[in-house]
Design an enzyme around this catalytic site. Structure first.
Site, PDB file in Angstrom:
ATOM      1  N   ASP A 306      35.551  37.191  37.699  1.00 15.72           N
ATOM      2  CA  ASP A 306      35.369  36.450  38.938  1.00 15.72           C
ATOM      3  C   ASP A 306      36.735  35.941  39.381  1.00 15.72           C
ATOM      4  O   ASP A 306      37.668  35.821  38.574  1.00 15.72           O
ATOM      5  CB  ASP A 306      34.395  35.288  38.710  1.00 15.72           C
ATOM      6  CG  ASP A 306      33.941  34.623  40.008  1.00 15.72           C
ATOM      7  OD1 ASP A 306      34.183  35.185  41.090  1.00 15.72           O
ATOM      8  OD2 ASP A 306      33.341  33.535  39.924  1.00 15.72           O
ATOM      9  N   HIS A 307      36.836  35.640  40.668  1.00 19.33           N
ATOM     10  CA  HIS A 307      38.067  35.074  41.214  1.00 19.33           C
ATOM     11  C   HIS A 307      37.960  33.551  41.220  1.00 19.33           C
ATOM     12  O   HIS A 307      37.067  32.998  41.865  1.00 19.33           O
ATOM     13  CB  HIS A 307      38.305  35.585  42.634  1.00 19.33           C
ATOM     14  CG  HIS A 307      38.724  37.021  42.685  1.00 19.33           C
ATOM     15  ND1 HIS A 307      38.322  37.882  43.694  1.00 19.33           N
ATOM     16  CD2 HIS A 307      39.508  37.752  41.866  1.00 19.33           C
ATOM     17  CE1 HIS A 307      38.860  39.079  43.488  1.00 19.33           C
ATOM     18  NE2 HIS A 307      39.578  39.015  42.380  1.00 19.33           N
ATOM     19  N   PHE A 481      33.051  33.034  44.442  1.00 25.36           N
ATOM     20  CA  PHE A 481      31.757  33.708  44.480  1.00 25.36           C
ATOM     21  C   PHE A 481      31.891  35.227  44.431  1.00 25.36           C
ATOM     22  O   PHE A 481      31.245  35.932  45.191  1.00 25.36           O
ATOM     23  CB  PHE A 481      30.950  33.284  45.724  1.00 25.36           C
ATOM     24  CG  PHE A 481      31.089  31.831  46.087  1.00 25.36           C
ATOM     25  CD1 PHE A 481      30.751  30.833  45.180  1.00 25.36           C
ATOM     26  CD2 PHE A 481      31.572  31.446  47.325  1.00 25.36           C
ATOM     27  CE1 PHE A 481      30.877  29.491  45.503  1.00 25.36           C
ATOM     28  CE2 PHE A 481      31.701  30.100  47.661  1.00 25.36           C
ATOM     29  CZ  PHE A 481      31.355  29.126  46.743  1.00 25.36           C
ATOM     30  N   HIS A 482      32.723  35.733  43.513  1.00 26.28           N
ATOM     31  CA  HIS A 482      32.950  37.175  43.405  1.00 26.28           C
ATOM     32  C   HIS A 482      32.614  37.699  42.004  1.00 26.28           C
ATOM     33  O   HIS A 482      33.412  38.422  41.407  1.00 26.28           O
ATOM     34  CB  HIS A 482      34.410  37.516  43.712  1.00 26.28           C
ATOM     35  CG  HIS A 482      34.851  37.192  45.093  1.00 26.28           C
ATOM     36  ND1 HIS A 482      36.187  37.134  45.454  1.00 26.28           N
ATOM     37  CD2 HIS A 482      34.158  36.914  46.221  1.00 26.28           C
ATOM     38  CE1 HIS A 482      36.277  36.830  46.729  1.00 26.28           C
ATOM     39  NE2 HIS A 482      35.064  36.687  47.219  1.00 26.28           N
ATOM     40  N   PRO A 483      31.452  37.397  41.434  1.00 25.00           N
ATOM     41  CA  PRO A 483      31.157  37.911  40.092  1.00 25.00           C
ATOM     42  C   PRO A 483      30.917  39.419  40.108  1.00 25.00           C
ATOM     43  O   PRO A 483      30.155  39.924  40.930  1.00 25.00           O
ATOM     44  CB  PRO A 483      29.889  37.149  39.695  1.00 25.00           C
ATOM     45  CG  PRO A 483      29.225  36.817  40.990  1.00 25.00           C
ATOM     46  CD  PRO A 483      30.349  36.568  41.956  1.00 25.00           C
TER      47      PRO A 483
END
Length: 548
Positions: A306-307, A481-483
Site C-alpha cells: 500500500d502507499h 487507499f491503494h492496497p
C-alpha cells in the site's frame, strides 16, 4: 460444528445458472460485466454486496468526505494497530456500492510508469509489459482531448481537467520547478516525472464511476443480471473445480451456478476473504478458524502493499485556502452556489489537485515519490479543517519494500478481516520517508513560496535526524487507499494466479482486481485495476473460443 453457510445450504434458493459469475461490482467488476456480456451467446451475473449508487454524495466530487466511513457505501474496515505508525490503527475504506471504490475514491486518473509493467513481465508474467497493457488503457479511456498515441478518445472511462485553481498550488508548482522538478501536463505517457495538475475521472464537474461508464449503459442487456445487496459467503467447489457462489441477498441464502467461470473482482480485501472462507489458502490460517482445506495455496492474503502518505502541513499567510473558504457560512454558501451554477469550485475538486513525481535520491532509476498537494489542512481525515490558512503536501513512497497481510478474522463471512499493512517495517522505507520529508522542506523553502511565509506545522521544523524523521512519518502517515498484491500473479510458491489470472491448481476460477498485482504501480491504482479487468475479459473470451 457446521458453518452457518453449511447450515443454510438446505434452504438455499437457486439463483440460476450462468456462463460467468462476477463477484464484486466495483472498478473491475463493472468493466468485466460490460465486456463479457457484449457476447449475446453468454449469460453473465454480477453480484454486489452493496446497493445502488443513487446517493447524492456519490456524484458530487467533494462527497468522498461523506461516502467514506459510512456503511451505506463503505465496508468501513480498519487496520490493526501498526508498529510502524507508533501504535495507530487506520480506517481502511473500500467501496461497497455499485462502482465500488470508483464511487468513493479521489477520482485521480493515473496509470503508473512503464517500468511498473515491464517489471511485471520481467517477473515472468507474459503479456503484462507496458507496450502490451497500453492498448487496454486506451480502450477504456475517453480523454477530453481525444485519442492519440498514448490516450483513447472513445472509451467509457471519462478523463477531464479539474475545474478550479488555487494560488498556493500554483506557487508550489513554481517552487517545485525551482527545486529541479520540471512542470508536466500529462502524467500518463509512461514517464510521470514532473509536477502538474492531476486529471480526474469526472464529467463536467460530476464524479464519473465505473458504474456510470461501464455498467449503466448495458444494464438492459437481456443476458446480464445484476444482483445488489448480494454478499458472497463462499465458493462452491466440486473437487478442484469452482462451480458457483453461495451468497446472502437480504435474509435469503442463495446459490448461483457458473457453467464457465467464477471471476473474483472483490478487491485486495474481499477476494482474499472469499478464498479463505472457501477453504482456499494457507492451511495454517484455515485450520486456525476451523475451515477445511479445499486447496492449499499459501500465498493467499500475503504480499500486501500500500502507499503510505506523509501528510506534511504548512501554515501560510497572504493567500486564501479552503480552510478559510469553508470556515464560514457565507463561504460555504458561495461554494454551493458556484457548484450549482457552473459545476466548478471546491465542491468539484478531487481530494488532491496538484501532483508531483520525483526521485528521493538521484540514484533512483525512475521517480519513487508521489506528491498530493492540497489547499487545506486538518489533523486527520474526518476532522474539521484548521482555523488558520494552510496547505498539505502529502508525499508517499511509490515502491515500498514493506509487505503486510490480510486474513480472515473468523469463519463468519460478516466479520471484517485482519488487515496488517506493516507500514515502515522495512528499513529502506524508513530511509525513504526521511528523504521525502527533507525534500518537501526544500521545496517549501524555494523562492516561489517565500511571499506566503510557509511555516511547518506538522511534523514541525524541530524534528530532524533519520530516526526522528522516520518516527515522525509514523505519526503523520496515513494510507492513500491503494492496497494491492494479496493474490499476486506469478509462478513462484507464493503466487495465487498465473499470468492469465487463473487461480493456480483450480479450474473455473479467476481473479481480476488489484489483488493480482505482483508489485504496486507507481501512482494511484484505480485505473490500473480497470486495465486488469479489460485484459482479463479478453483472456476469458479467448479461452472460451479455444475450448469451443
Amino acid at each position: 460444528m457446521p458453518s452457518e453457510s453449511a447450515r443454510q445450504d438446505n434452504h438455499r434458493v437457486d439463483a440460476g445458472e450462468f456462463d460467468y459469475v462476477i463477484v464484486g461490482a466495483g472498478s473491475a467488476g463493472c468493466c468485466l460485466a460490460n465486456r463479457l456480456s457484449a457476447d449475446p451467446d453468454v449469460k453473465v451475473a454480477l453480484l454486489e454486496a452493496g446497493g445502488k449508487d443513487s446517493w447524492f454524495w456519490i456524484h458530487v466530487p467533494v462527497g468522498y468526505l461523506y461516502t467514506q466511513n459510512t456503511p451505506r457505501t463503505d465496508w468501513c474496515y480498519k487496520t490493526e494497530a501498526e508498529p510502524g505508525l507508533n501504535g495507530r490503527a487506520l480506517n481502511y475504506p473500500r467501496g461497497r456500492v455499485l462502482g465500488g471504490c470508483s464511487s468513493i475514491n479521489g477520482m485521480i486518473y493515473m496509470r503508473g510508469q512503464a517500468r511498473d509493467y515491464d517489471h511485471w513481465r520481467q517477473l515472468g508474467n507474459a503479456g503484462w509489459s507496458w507496450d502490451e497493457v497500453l492498448p487496454y488503457f486506451k480502450r477504456s479511456e475517453d480523454h477530453y482531448q481525444g485519442g492519440d498515441a498514448f490516450h483513447g478518445g472513445e472509451g467509457e472511462w471519462r478523463v477531464e481537467e479539474q475545474r478550479l485553481s488555487w494560488e498556493i498550488l500554483d506557487a508550489f508548482r513554481e517552487a517545485a520547478a525551482e527545486s529541479g522538478i520540471p512542470p508536466t501536463d500529462d502524467f500518463n505517457r509512461g514517464d510521470n516525472e514532473g509536477c502538474g495538475y492531476f486529471q480526474v475521472n469526472q464529467k463536467r464537474g460530476v464524479r464519473w464511476s465505473t458504474a456510470k461508464g461501464f455498467l449503466k449503459p448495458v444494464m438492459d442487456r437481456p443476458n446480464l443480471t445484476v444482483l445488489t445487496h448480494a454478499q458472497a459467503q463462499n465458493l462452491v467447489l466440486d473437487g478442484k473445480r469452482v462451480t458457483g457462489v453461495n451468497f446472502l441477498q437480504g435474509d435469503s441464502p442463495r446459490r448461483i451456478t457458473a457453467r464457465g467461470e467464477v471471476v473474483l473482482a472483490a478487491g485486495s480485501v474481499g477476494s482474499v476473504q472469499l478464498l479463505e472462507l472457501s477453504g482456499i489458502g494457507n492451511p495454517a490460517v484455515l485450520k486456525e478458524h476451523g475451515i477445511d482445506v479445499a486447496h492449499d495455496l499459501p500465498g493467499v492474503g500475503e504480499n500486501l502493499q500500500d502507499h503510505l502518505q506523509m501528510r506534511m502541513i504548512f501554515k501560510v499567510e497572504g493567500t486564501v485556502t479552503l480552510n478559510q473558504r469553508a470556515g464560514s457560512l457565507f463561504g460555504k454558501a458561495m461554494m454551493g452556489l458556484e457548484y450549482l451554477l457552473n459545476r466548478s469550485g471546491p465542491l468539484s475538486m478531487a481530494p488532491s489537485q496538484l501532483g508531483a513525481f520525483v526521485k528521493s535520491d538521484p540514484a533512483r532509476e525512475t521517480p519513487n515519490l508521489q506528491y498530493h498537494v492540497q489547499p487545506l489542512s486538518l489533523d486527520k481525515f474526518g476532522d474539521p479543517l484548521h482555523d488558520f490558512p494552510a496547505f498539505t503536501a502529502s508525499v508517499c513512497n511509490l515502491r515500498p519494500e514493506s509487505r503486510g497481510s490480510i486474513h480472515i478474522r473468523s469463519a463468519d463471512f460478516r466479520d471484517a478481516p485482519v488487515i496488517k499493512p506493516a507500514y515502515l517495517s522495512a528499513p529502506g522505507d524508513r530511509q525513504v520517508a526521511a528523504q521525502a520529508i527533507r525534500l518537501t522542506r526544500r521545496i517549501c523553502a524555494a523562492p516561489a513560496l517565500a511571499r506566503y511565509k510557509p511555516e511547518e506545522y506538522k511534523p514541525g521544523a524541530q524534528v530532524d535526524g533519520d530516526e526522528a524523521l522516520a518516527k515522525a512519518a509514523g505519526d503523520i502517515g496515513t494510507t492513500i487507499f491503494h492496497p494491492v498484491g494479496t493474490c499476486k500473479m506469478g509462478d513462484d510458491d507464493q503466487a495465487v494466479v498465473d499470468a492469465r489470472l487463473k487461480v493456480r491448481g483450480l479450474q473455473g476460477l479467476r481473479i481480476a482486481d488489484a489483488s493480482v498485482m505482483p508489485t504496486i504501480t507507481s501512482g494511484n491504482t484505480n485505473s490500473p485495476t480497470i486495465m486488469i479487468a479489460e485484459k482479463a475479459a479478453d483472456m476469458i473470451r479467448e479461452d472460451r473460443r479455444a475450448s469451443a
